[in-house]
Design an enzyme around this catalytic site. Structure first.
Site, PDB file in Angstrom:
ATOM      1  N   MET A  32       0.887  -0.968  -0.196  1.00  0.00           N
ATOM      2  CA  MET A  32      -0.156  -0.164   0.475  1.00  0.00           C
ATOM      3  C   MET A  32       1.267   1.390   0.043  1.00  0.00           C
ATOM      4  N   GLU A 171      -1.782  -4.547 -12.202  1.00  0.00           N
ATOM      5  CA  GLU A 171      -2.359  -3.270 -12.462  1.00  0.00           C
ATOM      6  C   GLU A 171      -1.914  -2.290 -13.408  1.00  0.00           C
ATOM      7  N   TYR A 173       1.486  -1.763 -14.494  1.00  0.00           N
ATOM      8  CA  TYR A 173       2.458  -0.713 -14.490  1.00  0.00           C
ATOM      9  C   TYR A 173       3.275  -0.904 -15.926  1.00  0.00           C
ATOM     10  N   ARG A 221       4.000  -9.878  -8.108  1.00  0.00           N
ATOM     11  CA  ARG A 221       2.962  -9.418  -8.260  1.00  0.00           C
ATOM     12  C   ARG A 221       1.948  -9.929 -10.223  1.00  0.00           C
ATOM     13  N   HIS A 259      -5.516  -0.054 -13.353  1.00  0.00           N
ATOM     14  CA  HIS A 259      -5.963   1.211 -12.591  1.00  0.00           C
ATOM     15  C   HIS A 259      -7.142   1.247 -13.254  1.00  0.00           C
ATOM     16  N   GLN A 346     -12.425   5.218   1.591  1.00  0.00           N
ATOM     17  CA  GLN A 346     -12.543   7.193   1.476  1.00  0.00           C
ATOM     18  C   GLN A 346     -11.332   7.807   2.387  1.00  0.00           C
ATOM     19  N   CYS A 360      -7.742   5.492   7.317  1.00  0.00           N
ATOM     20  CA  CYS A 360      -8.937   4.595   7.682  1.00  0.00           C
ATOM     21  C   CYS A 360      -9.767   5.703   8.685  1.00  0.00           C
TER      22      CYS A 360
HETATM   23  P1  FAD Z   1     -25.721   9.463  13.334  1.00  0.00           P
HETATM   24  O1  FAD Z   1     -25.075   8.747  12.827  1.00  0.00           O
HETATM   25  O2  FAD Z   1     -26.374  10.416  12.752  1.00  0.00           O
HETATM   26  O3  FAD Z   1     -25.956   9.195  15.193  1.00  0.00           O
HETATM   27  C1  FAD Z   1     -25.889   9.901  15.885  1.00  0.00           C
HETATM   28  C2  FAD Z   1     -27.052   9.036  17.291  1.00  0.00           C
HETATM   29  O4  FAD Z   1     -27.156   9.458  18.017  1.00  0.00           O
HETATM   30  C3  FAD Z   1     -28.544   8.281  16.919  1.00  0.00           C
HETATM   31  O5  FAD Z   1     -28.367   6.908  17.244  1.00  0.00           O
HETATM   32  C4  FAD Z   1     -29.472   8.576  17.733  1.00  0.00           C
HETATM   33  O6  FAD Z   1     -30.577   7.705  17.696  1.00  0.00           O
HETATM   34  C5  FAD Z   1     -28.204   8.752  18.217  1.00  0.00           C
HETATM   35  N1  FAD Z   1     -29.116  10.522  19.246  1.00  0.00           N
HETATM   36  C6  FAD Z   1     -29.797  11.125  19.079  1.00  0.00           C
HETATM   37  N2  FAD Z   1     -30.528  12.396  19.785  1.00  0.00           N
HETATM   38  C7  FAD Z   1     -29.940  11.666  21.197  1.00  0.00           C
HETATM   39  C8  FAD Z   1     -30.626  11.737  22.419  1.00  0.00           C
HETATM   40  N3  FAD Z   1     -31.009  12.633  22.625  1.00  0.00           N
HETATM   41  N4  FAD Z   1     -30.246  10.758  23.734  1.00  0.00           N
HETATM   42  C9  FAD Z   1     -30.085   9.628  22.849  1.00  0.00           C
HETATM   43  N5  FAD Z   1     -29.108   9.384  21.290  1.00  0.00           N
HETATM   44  C10 FAD Z   1     -29.720  10.492  20.948  1.00  0.00           C
HETATM   45  N6  FAD Z   1     -20.197   7.619   5.578  1.00  0.00           N
HETATM   46  C11 FAD Z   1     -19.331   7.759   4.903  1.00  0.00           C
HETATM   47  O7  FAD Z   1     -18.744   7.906   5.368  1.00  0.00           O
HETATM   48  N7  FAD Z   1     -19.372   6.600   3.787  1.00  0.00           N
HETATM   49  C12 FAD Z   1     -20.452   6.021   3.274  1.00  0.00           C
HETATM   50  O8  FAD Z   1     -20.448   5.127   2.663  1.00  0.00           O
HETATM   51  C13 FAD Z   1     -22.159   6.601   4.030  1.00  0.00           C
HETATM   52  N8  FAD Z   1     -23.146   6.053   2.999  1.00  0.00           N
HETATM   53  C14 FAD Z   1     -24.448   5.643   3.838  1.00  0.00           C
HETATM   54  C15 FAD Z   1     -25.297   5.283   3.418  1.00  0.00           C
HETATM   55  C16 FAD Z   1     -26.529   5.847   4.098  1.00  0.00           C
HETATM   56  C17 FAD Z   1     -28.230   5.632   3.640  1.00  0.00           C
HETATM   57  C18 FAD Z   1     -26.563   7.429   5.111  1.00  0.00           C
HETATM   58  C19 FAD Z   1     -28.185   6.722   5.521  1.00  0.00           C
HETATM   59  C20 FAD Z   1     -25.512   7.143   5.996  1.00  0.00           C
HETATM   60  C21 FAD Z   1     -24.120   7.189   4.641  1.00  0.00           C
HETATM   61  N9  FAD Z   1     -22.747   8.027   5.485  1.00  0.00           N
HETATM   62  C22 FAD Z   1     -21.995   7.202   4.842  1.00  0.00           C
HETATM   63  C23 FAD Z   1     -23.086   8.558   6.232  1.00  0.00           C
HETATM   64  C24 FAD Z   1     -23.325   8.565   7.723  1.00  0.00           C
HETATM   65  O9  FAD Z   1     -22.979   7.300   8.766  1.00  0.00           O
HETATM   66  C25 FAD Z   1     -22.730   9.470   8.819  1.00  0.00           C
HETATM   67  O10 FAD Z   1     -21.760  10.397   8.535  1.00  0.00           O
HETATM   68  C26 FAD Z   1     -22.503   9.157  10.531  1.00  0.00           C
HETATM   69  O11 FAD Z   1     -23.336   7.816  10.741  1.00  0.00           O
HETATM   70  C27 FAD Z   1     -22.460  10.155  11.005  1.00  0.00           C
HETATM   71  O12 FAD Z   1     -22.177  10.150  12.519  1.00  0.00           O
HETATM   72  P2  FAD Z   1     -22.300  10.787  13.965  1.00  0.00           P
HETATM   73  O13 FAD Z   1     -22.189   9.669  15.014  1.00  0.00           O
HETATM   74  O14 FAD Z   1     -22.457  11.881  14.006  1.00  0.00           O
HETATM   75  O15 FAD Z   1     -24.216  10.999  13.545  1.00  0.00           O
HETATM   76  P1  NAP Z   2     -24.867  15.374   0.380  1.00  0.00           P
HETATM   77  O1  NAP Z   2     -24.403  14.748  -0.088  1.00  0.00           O
HETATM   78  O2  NAP Z   2     -25.007  16.746   1.243  1.00  0.00           O
HETATM   79  O3  NAP Z   2     -26.782  15.239  -0.973  1.00  0.00           O
HETATM   80  C1  NAP Z   2     -27.782  15.775  -0.379  1.00  0.00           C
HETATM   81  C2  NAP Z   2     -28.512  16.628  -1.895  1.00  0.00           C
HETATM   82  O4  NAP Z   2     -29.319  17.120  -1.134  1.00  0.00           O
HETATM   83  C3  NAP Z   2     -27.685  17.122  -3.095  1.00  0.00           C
HETATM   84  O5  NAP Z   2     -27.760  16.120  -3.773  1.00  0.00           O
HETATM   85  C4  NAP Z   2     -28.100  18.933  -2.803  1.00  0.00           C
HETATM   86  O6  NAP Z   2     -28.350  19.055  -3.922  1.00  0.00           O
HETATM   87  C5  NAP Z   2     -29.641  18.135  -2.535  1.00  0.00           C
HETATM   88  N1  NAP Z   2     -29.719  19.770  -1.164  1.00  0.00           N
HETATM   89  C6  NAP Z   2     -29.647  19.853  -1.111  1.00  0.00           C
HETATM   90  N2  NAP Z   2     -30.673  21.093  -0.208  1.00  0.00           N
HETATM   91  C7  NAP Z   2     -31.823  20.989  -0.863  1.00  0.00           C
HETATM   92  C8  NAP Z   2     -32.754  21.213  -1.043  1.00  0.00           C
HETATM   93  N3  NAP Z   2     -33.403  22.607  -0.039  1.00  0.00           N
HETATM   94  N4  NAP Z   2     -34.019  21.007  -1.509  1.00  0.00           N
HETATM   95  C9  NAP Z   2     -33.794  20.143  -2.388  1.00  0.00           C
HETATM   96  N5  NAP Z   2     -32.130  19.774  -2.582  1.00  0.00           N
HETATM   97  C10 NAP Z   2     -31.379  19.852  -1.601  1.00  0.00           C
HETATM   98  O7  NAP Z   2     -25.818  14.515   1.400  1.00  0.00           O
HETATM   99  P2  NAP Z   2     -26.011  13.643   1.922  1.00  0.00           P
HETATM  100  O8  NAP Z   2     -25.884  13.049   0.507  1.00  0.00           O
HETATM  101  O9  NAP Z   2     -27.691  12.940   2.910  1.00  0.00           O
HETATM  102  O10 NAP Z   2     -25.747  12.176   2.726  1.00  0.00           O
HETATM  103  C11 NAP Z   2     -24.778  12.994   3.418  1.00  0.00           C
HETATM  104  C12 NAP Z   2     -23.447  12.529   4.020  1.00  0.00           C
HETATM  105  O11 NAP Z   2     -23.127  10.682   4.192  1.00  0.00           O
HETATM  106  C13 NAP Z   2     -22.784  12.556   3.367  1.00  0.00           C
HETATM  107  O12 NAP Z   2     -21.622  14.306   3.403  1.00  0.00           O
HETATM  108  C14 NAP Z   2     -22.099  12.349   2.588  1.00  0.00           C
HETATM  109  O13 NAP Z   2     -20.616  12.152   2.088  1.00  0.00           O
HETATM  110  C15 NAP Z   2     -22.251  10.655   3.679  1.00  0.00           C
HETATM  111  N6  NAP Z   2     -22.364   9.763   2.327  1.00  0.00           N
HETATM  112  C16 NAP Z   2     -20.979   8.728   1.640  1.00  0.00           C
HETATM  113  C17 NAP Z   2     -21.928   8.404   1.129  1.00  0.00           C
HETATM  114  C18 NAP Z   2     -20.442   7.268   0.039  1.00  0.00           C
HETATM  115  O14 NAP Z   2     -20.759   6.657  -0.846  1.00  0.00           O
HETATM  116  N7  NAP Z   2     -19.132   8.074  -0.207  1.00  0.00           N
HETATM  117  C19 NAP Z   2     -22.408   7.858   1.006  1.00  0.00           C
HETATM  118  C20 NAP Z   2     -23.926   8.090   1.578  1.00  0.00           C
HETATM  119  C21 NAP Z   2     -23.297   8.933   1.927  1.00  0.00           C
HETATM  120  P3  NAP Z   2     -28.448  20.554  -4.769  1.00  0.00           P
HETATM  121  O15 NAP Z   2     -28.598  21.173  -3.992  1.00  0.00           O
HETATM  122  O16 NAP Z   2     -27.535  20.043  -5.763  1.00  0.00           O
HETATM  123  O17 NAP Z   2     -30.074  19.722  -4.731  1.00  0.00           O
HETATM  124 FE1  SF4 Z   3      -9.504   2.120   3.599  1.00  0.00          FE
HETATM  125 FE2  SF4 Z   3     -10.088   1.568   5.924  1.00  0.00          FE
HETATM  126 FE3  SF4 Z   3     -12.147   2.679   4.258  1.00  0.00          FE
HETATM  127 FE4  SF4 Z   3     -10.508  -0.502   4.360  1.00  0.00          FE
HETATM  128  S1  SF4 Z   3     -12.099   0.312   5.657  1.00  0.00           S
HETATM  129  S2  SF4 Z   3     -11.449   0.781   2.750  1.00  0.00           S
HETATM  130  S3  SF4 Z   3      -8.621   0.603   5.221  1.00  0.00           S
HETATM  131  S4  SF4 Z   3     -10.754   3.873   4.271  1.00  0.00           S
END
Ligand code: FAD
Ligand code: NAP
Ligand code: SF4
Length: 677
Positions: A32, A171, A173, A221, A259, A346, A360
């Site tokens: 890596m 890959e 290269y 490799r 790649h 990511q 990571c």
């Molecule tokens: P959250 O995950 O929102 O957790 C907050 C927690 O606090 C919740 O469990 C809630 O119930 C709890 N809570 C709130 N208020 C209270 C209270 N008063 N008392 C007790 N508990 C409370 N991110 C990526 O990086 N890569 C991805 O591929 C990716 N894919 C995603 C796909 C989907 C469908 C979704 C929905 C999200 C995805 N995300 C992804 C986003 C990622 O999951 C969030 O960025 C991350 O979970 C945020 O973490 P957090 O701990 O800040 O908040």
């Molecule tokens: P996001 O990436 O910020 O996308 C929000 C979407 O909503 C955008 O397409 C935006 O596009 C639209 N939007 C924003 N304000 C709006 C409004 N007022 N009315 C209508 N459309 C509006 O957020 P997310 O999809 O909720 O994801 C949340 C986070 O989870 C992201 O930051 C992302 O990094 C993470 N996540 C990552 C992955 C991954 O594969 N890496 C997968 C899922 C989630 P326009 O403003 O152009 O309409």
């Molecule tokens: Fe890379 Fe960590 Fe995601 Fe695995 S979990 S793909 S090592 S960032």
């Protein structure tokens, strides 16, 4: 008679004698590029990174690629091994790994036409689709000089104290570029037919072996499936394997895809061990050990590959970013404690492409071993963490490891926060592993978990905590569109958890990460998780004995629904997704026939459907249901009351800033915050 506990993964933990070196197990930490290779001053950090993995039992570590000469640099001033002075600087690495009881081989990588600088060379004059710089065709003299350079680097690796070298021949290269008709259009002794295209690779192996002697590991490799048009046939691959075996390789490692290939090979939606069949096919043609790679992340998967006889060893790279203790945990039957690589790319590959240090998402200490230390707390405190999403889980377990007493409050009946949604997306099943890891981690670290407990500010104040971490995450944004409260308009959480029945024609408002994921869920047809054979068919991967490069046409299954995916921005949909994963999501949307509309304005929702305009032209999308994925807002109502009462309160993850939040930031913030308290 004394009963002894069965060895949990007997094949994985069978030692392997390779001449002068004996590996204690069949686990190779694959190469890596971390970003610490390219500056001499960073090598001590790289040494600490490797040493931690060696101390926890990795059989053999392979370094990131070092170039044998300047034209072979991937980037200007990248790491190279061309002089005794450079070799001596590597002593810090080899000494650290050997002191930790490990073994380490240096990878020699010549970028060829993947060089990101104007001095790149290749078999013929070409330009790769992923670099802006055309590569010059090498002269015969340059080819012979480059072979000398590989041999010299190997000799220097020996001087530096390495146990072996890996010659990077996969890959896409330079060596791979000589092997494939796609990039080798020469008509001299280095091209023209497969035997002459192989000559460069075979000469390198022969000369490297001669330079290092018999008691040094020489790993090659090899690209098993090029996955590009004009790639090698399987007959080419097996003929090369036989020739490099005769030329003196100790082992053959395997690689899948160039790649520039448009078939994903390591992202999370690739099923686990999806390519070990190709390693098995190669193994039937050689007597030296072969190493399987790609999407192997847990001991059960690795053991199955070895038990089936698909390979003699397994190579994992990213799993060792996620968990340096992987091997020890597997050996001690503690698989459920492994912090699993979820193959998101990511914080590792996406960082490498952005020229940032790799780390990571699930383990922010990776490659920061000397900087992010979890020292015992000077004064143990009573800490409340609110929210058991990624940020809260990271904060609670890190604080507890440091000796604090931690209460973790979660409003839901399960931990994981939004990862409970992510894991339900087809192709994102790995996200469940992070929830499993933290479930066990809470037990081990002694965090007191309070589920189904939406904690209030008054409760927290009454309990008299010394410190409070608010990791309460986010609330979905509800856009101000007339008709948004109609019954056929749903939030993404209800749709993902299956709380609502949904029709055949859908509009998704918002095309960020969640909009794309929801569209993937709604259009997915067939079994989940996707069986390997279905996945290979969807992406057009075929038997290389019949299709050169192992590539045929993609055959995606019929989509389960018709979906309109909408955003207001004019940019390409998915443009904000990860560099190394966004293209896979965009290809999936194309496979599923998703209507992607950009530059959209939303007017209203009524019984006719969703009224929009695109480029000034009004349209009505006659859809059954509308799903809102319009981003999120921070959820932190407890903050003001607690601060006003004079409490020490910290915000982490979505509760701090919702914009551009992802789990990488959430986990890093939770960990770093708790490392300071
Ligand atoms: P959250 O995950 O929102 O957790 C907050 C927690 O606090 C919740 O469990 C809630 O119930 C709890 N809570 C709130 N208020 C209270 C209270 N008063 N008392 C007790 N508990 C409370 N991110 C990526 O990086 N890569 C991805 O591929 C990716 N894919 C995603 C796909 C989907 C469908 C979704 C929905 C999200 C995805 N995300 C992804 C986003 C990622 O999951 C969030 O960025 C991350 O979970 C945020 O973490 P957090 O701990 O800040 O908040
Ligand atoms: P996001 O990436 O910020 O996308 C929000 C979407 O909503 C955008 O397409 C935006 O596009 C639209 N939007 C924003 N304000 C709006 C409004 N007022 N009315 C209508 N459309 C509006 O957020 P997310 O999809 O909720 O994801 C949340 C986070 O989870 C992201 O930051 C992302 O990094 C993470 N996540 C990552 C992955 C991954 O594969 N890496 C997968 C899922 C989630 P326009 O403003 O152009 O309409
Ligand atoms: Fe890379 Fe960590 Fe995601 Fe695995 S979990 S793909 S090592 S960032």
């Amino acid at each position: 008679m004394e009963s002894s506990a069965p060895v949990p993964f007997p094949h994985l933990f069978t030692p392997l004698r390779l001449g002068a070196v004996t590996l204690p197990n069949r686990v190779v930490m694959g190469s890596m590029h971390i970003g610490l290779e390219d500056r001499p001053g960073q090598l001590p950090k790289l040494a600490a990174f490797y040493a931690e993995r060696a101390a926890h039992g990795v059989g053999l570590i392979i370094t990131g690629g070092f170039a044998p000469n300047r034209t072979g640099w991937l980037l200007p001033f990248a790491g190279k091994l061309t002089s005794a002075r450079e070799a001596d600087r590597h002593r810090v690495i080899t000494t650290a790994v050997h002191d930790a009881g490990g073994r380490i081989a240096l990878q020699i990588l010549h970028a060829g036409r993947y060089a990101y600088h104007p001095f790149g060379v290749s078999a013929s004059r070409t330009r790769s689709p992923i670099t802006p710089f055309p590569a010059r065709g090498m002269t015969g003299g340059e080819i012979r000089g480059t072979i000398d350079d590989f041999a010299r680097s190997a000799e220097l690796a020996r001087r530096a104290g390495y146990d072996g070298v890996e010659i990077m021949g996969s890959e896409g290269y330079l060596i791979n570029q000589f092997l494939a008709a796609r990039t080798n259009r020469r008509t001299d002794e280095w091209g023209g037919d497969p035997a002459r295209r192989r000559r460069f690779a075979v000469e390198i192996v022969r000369r490297v072996r001669a330079a290092v002697g018999d008691d040094f590991l020489v790993i090659y490799r090899m690209s098993l499936l090029d996955l590009v048009p004009g790639g090698q046939t399987f007959a080419d691959v097996t003929a090369l394997a036989a020739e490099i075996e005769a030329a003196g390789v100790t082992m053959i490692n395997t690689g899948i895809g160039w790649h520039e290939s448009r078939v994903p090979t390591i992202v999370t939606s690739v099923p686990r061990a999806a390519f070990s069949w190709a390693t098995a096919a190669l193994g039937r043609h050689v007597t030296v050990p072969v190493i399987a790679s790609n999407r192997i992340n847990m001991p059960e998967v690795a053991e199955e590959i070895l038990a089936r006889g698909d390979a003699d060893l397994v190579s994992m790279a990213r799993p060792f970013l996620a968990d340096p203790e992987w091997v020890d945990k597997a050996r001690q039957a503690r698989s459920e404690e492994i912090n699993t690589c979820i193959a998101c790319n990511q914080a590792c590959l996406d960082h490498a492409f952005a020229r940032k240090r790799a780390t990571c998402l699930v383990n922010p200490r990776a490659a920061y071993e000397t900087e992010l230390r979890l020292a015992p707390a000077r004064r143990p405190l009573r800490i409340a963490v609110v929210g058991a999403g990624p940020a809260g889980l990271a904060a609670a377990t890190t604080a507890a490891v440091r000796g604090h007493t931690v209460d973790l409050f979660e409003a839901a009946g399960v931990i994981g926060g939004q990862f409970q949604l992510a894991r339900r997306i087809p192709g994102k099943e790995e996200f469940a592993e992070t929830i499993r890891y933290f479930t066990r981690r809470l037990e081990i670290t002694g965090v007191k978990l309070h589920l189904n407990h939406r904690v209030t500010a008054a409760e927290l104040l009454d309990a008299g905590y010394d410190d409070i971490v608010l990791a309460t995450g986010v609330a979905p944004r509800i856009p101000d569109i007339p008709g948004i409260d109609r019954p056929n308009v749903h939030g993404y959480a209800e749709v993902i958890t299956g709380q609502v029945d949904i029709g055949r024609r859908i509009a998704v408002i918002g095309a960020g990460g969640i909009g794309v994921d929801v569209t993937t869920l709604l259009t997915h047809g067939g079994v989940r998780p996707q069986p390997v054979a279905d996945w290979l068919r969807e992406w057009g991967v075929a038997d290389p004995a019949e299709h050169p490069g192992g590539l045929t046409g993609a055959q995606p299954p019929a989509p389960a629904r018709e979906v309109y995916l909408l955003q207001r921005k004019r940019s390409q949909i998915g443009a904000g997704l990860g560099k190394t994963t966004g293209w896979v999501h965009r290809a999936t949307l194309r496979h599923r026939g998703v209507h992607q509309l950009t530059g959209v304005r939303y007017h209203r929702i009524d019984q006719a459907g969703l009224h929009i305009s695109v480029d000034g032209r009004d349209r009505v999308l006659d859809v059954d249901d509308i799903v809102v994925c319009a981003g999120q807002l921070p959820q932190r109502e407890l903050h003001a009351e607690l601060s006003a009462a004079g409490m020490s309160v910290h915000l982490a993850g979505g509760a701090a800033v919702a914009a551009e939040l992802d789990a990488k930031r959430a986990i890093a913030e939770g960990t770093r915050l708790a490392a300071r308290i």
